[in-house]
Design a protein around this motif. Structure first.
Motif, PDB file in Angstrom:
ATOM      1  N   SER A 132      43.228   9.322 -28.983  1.00 40.49           N
ATOM      2  CA  SER A 132      43.855   8.004 -29.157  1.00 40.49           C
ATOM      3  C   SER A 132      42.996   7.101 -30.030  1.00 40.49           C
ATOM      4  O   SER A 132      43.507   6.207 -30.705  1.00 40.49           O
ATOM      5  CB  SER A 132      44.098   7.355 -27.791  1.00 40.49           C
ATOM      6  N   HIS A 133      41.680   7.326 -30.027  1.00 40.39           N
ATOM      7  CA  HIS A 133      40.765   6.577 -30.888  1.00 40.39           C
ATOM      8  C   HIS A 133      40.599   7.233 -32.266  1.00 40.39           C
ATOM      9  O   HIS A 133      39.784   6.781 -33.069  1.00 40.39           O
ATOM     10  CB  HIS A 133      39.388   6.472 -30.223  1.00 40.39           C
ATOM     11  N   GLY A 134      41.328   8.312 -32.506  1.00 33.46           N
ATOM     12  CA  GLY A 134      41.208   8.996 -33.789  1.00 33.46           C
ATOM     13  C   GLY A 134      39.962   9.839 -33.907  1.00 33.46           C
ATOM     14  O   GLY A 134      39.491  10.097 -35.023  1.00 33.46           O
ATOM     15  N   VAL A 135      39.405  10.277 -32.790  1.00 36.46           N
ATOM     16  CA  VAL A 135      38.210  11.109 -32.805  1.00 36.46           C
ATOM     17  C   VAL A 135      38.630  12.583 -32.791  1.00 36.46           C
ATOM     18  O   VAL A 135      39.311  13.019 -31.870  1.00 36.46           O
ATOM     19  CB  VAL A 135      37.316  10.816 -31.576  1.00 36.46           C
ATOM     20  N   PRO A 136      38.256  13.357 -33.799  1.00 34.97           N
ATOM     21  CA  PRO A 136      38.631  14.774 -33.818  1.00 34.97           C
ATOM     22  C   PRO A 136      37.943  15.523 -32.686  1.00 34.97           C
ATOM     23  O   PRO A 136      36.811  15.207 -32.307  1.00 34.97           O
ATOM     24  CB  PRO A 136      38.157  15.263 -35.186  1.00 34.97           C
ATOM     25  N   VAL A 137      38.635  16.521 -32.157  1.00 30.18           N
ATOM     26  CA  VAL A 137      38.163  17.278 -30.997  1.00 30.18           C
ATOM     27  C   VAL A 137      37.664  18.645 -31.418  1.00 30.18           C
ATOM     28  O   VAL A 137      38.307  19.340 -32.215  1.00 30.18           O
ATOM     29  CB  VAL A 137      39.292  17.432 -29.963  1.00 30.18           C
ATOM     30  N   VAL A 138      36.525  19.032 -30.863  1.00 34.83           N
ATOM     31  CA  VAL A 138      36.052  20.417 -30.956  1.00 34.83           C
ATOM     32  C   VAL A 138      36.140  21.003 -29.549  1.00 34.83           C
ATOM     33  O   VAL A 138      35.493  20.512 -28.618  1.00 34.83           O
ATOM     34  CB  VAL A 138      34.611  20.493 -31.491  1.00 34.83           C
TER      35      VAL A 138
END
Length: 362
Positions: free
Chosen positions: A280-286
């Motif tokens: 939701s904060h635009g943080v890409p996930v690994v």
């Protein structure tokens, strides 16, 4: 209808009350469900807080919990105010709903479940009786909401003929997206420090960090009984890893707002609210490619965005390295993630889905 224009909903969570003092994903989801149900104009009553949960397969404990549930059924049948609908959250073999089906049947109330699991392989062994009760409770539901496609497999296989199954994608308790991350800060991991699956995820994180090049930094938010083990795993990285402890919602939001990426392998996660929060904060996930998370992780036009479990820590190291060295890619994937959350995983959409399915019952 209890009163003109206002529905009254009975709510129950066998595994963990939404009023439980210890934070957890299960507690947060129960609270969020109450909020989206109430958003449809209903009064939601937590009609019982009896915890029916057997972690180890203890026959004596199961018998004791059945006795307590029987007493609660008697009490509720006699004393519960008139309601239009009973909703049970998280019925499964370790925490079956031993109360809702009986009260609903006696009082003539439609019975609904959210996140119910059918585990046929548990019908033998130390949880056999509880597993059978969970199946029976699922059979009694007129509607079952499922969170992921993986949940649907067994629910559809063993579906009761008079039952309907509806998708309710996991959601955040907000109507709008939060501020986007700058993507310029440290990497961020968020997870309770418990033994078992959570500690296994921390082990994979430590294994992945060993081969990481450059001037990287990692912040870890979370606490719990396994913290000494987690600290030992991270000790070789010295000042590169910072422990933030257990954060409030506001404090965690601030951490997301400057994180460069979110790193959590997801060992046996049902889906994981932290993935929704990060995206939701635009943080890409690994993360690793695991069944429960495929429905809530943003798709990508990059190959191997979520490495297969069999590829181990080395594949995660490579993904971390790729994102850390490419700010443009981080922004591209983060934008995709925010679009997905906005379209499918905010509270108004969840409330609308719930009420579309249950309004005919009430």
């Amino acid at each position: 209808m209890t009163t003109a224009g206002t529905k009254r909903i009975a709510f129950y969570a066998p595994m963990k009350s939404p009023r439980h003092p210890v934070p957890s994903g299960d507690r947060e989801m129960a609270r969020n469900l109450i909020d989206i149900i109430a958003a449809g104009g209903a009064e939601v009553d937590l009609v019982t807080e009896l915890k029916v949960f057997d972690k180890t397969g203890d026959a004596a404990l199961q018998a004791l919990l059945r006795d307590k549930a029987t007493q609660e059924v008697r009490r509720l049948c006699a004393e519960m105010p008139a309601v239009d609908l009973w909703v049970t959250y998280h019925n499964y073999y370790k925490a079956p709903d031993l109360i809702g089906p009986q009260v609903a049947r006696t009082r003539g109330i439609p019975y609904v479940q959210i996140e119910s699991t059918r585990a046929s392989r548990r019908l033998t062994g130390p949880w056999a009786d509880f597993a059978q009760s969970a199946h029976a409770a699922a059979d009694a539901a007129a509607v079952i909401f499922y969170f992921t496609a993986n949940d649907l497999i067994t629910l559809d296989r063993d579906k009761h003929p008079d039952q309907s199954l509806h998708s309710l994608p996991p959601f955040l308790p907000a109507a709008n997206l939060p501020p986007a991350s700058t993507l310029d800060g440290p990497m961020l991991s968020v997870g309770m420090m418990r033994h078992g699956d959570k500690l296994a995820s921390y082990q994979i994180i430590a294994d992945s960090l060993r081969g990481l090049q450059g001037n990287w930094q990692l912040q870890i938010a979370g606490d719990g009984p396994a913290r000494p083990e987690v600290e030992a795993l991270m000790a070789p990285f010295a000042q590169r890893v910072t422990f933030l402890g257990q954060l409030s919602r506001t404090e965690l939001a601030k951490a997301y707002e400057q994180a460069s990426l979110f790193f959590w392998p997801g060992v046996n996660e049902a889906f994981g609210m932290v993935y929704l929060e990060a995206q939701s904060h635009g943080v890409p996930v690994v993360a690793q490619d695991r069944p429960g998370m495929r429905d809530i992780l943003a798709p990508s036009d990059q190959p191997a965005n979520y490495p297969e479990v069999s590829l181990g820590a080395a594949a995660l190291t490579a993904k971390l390295q790729q994102l850390l060295s490419n700010r443009g890619l981080r922004h591209h994937l983060g934008a995709q993630a925010r679009e997905m959350i906005a379209a499918n995983h905010l509270a108004p959409a969840a409330s609308a889905r719930f009420w579309r399915a249950v309004t005919p019952l009430a």
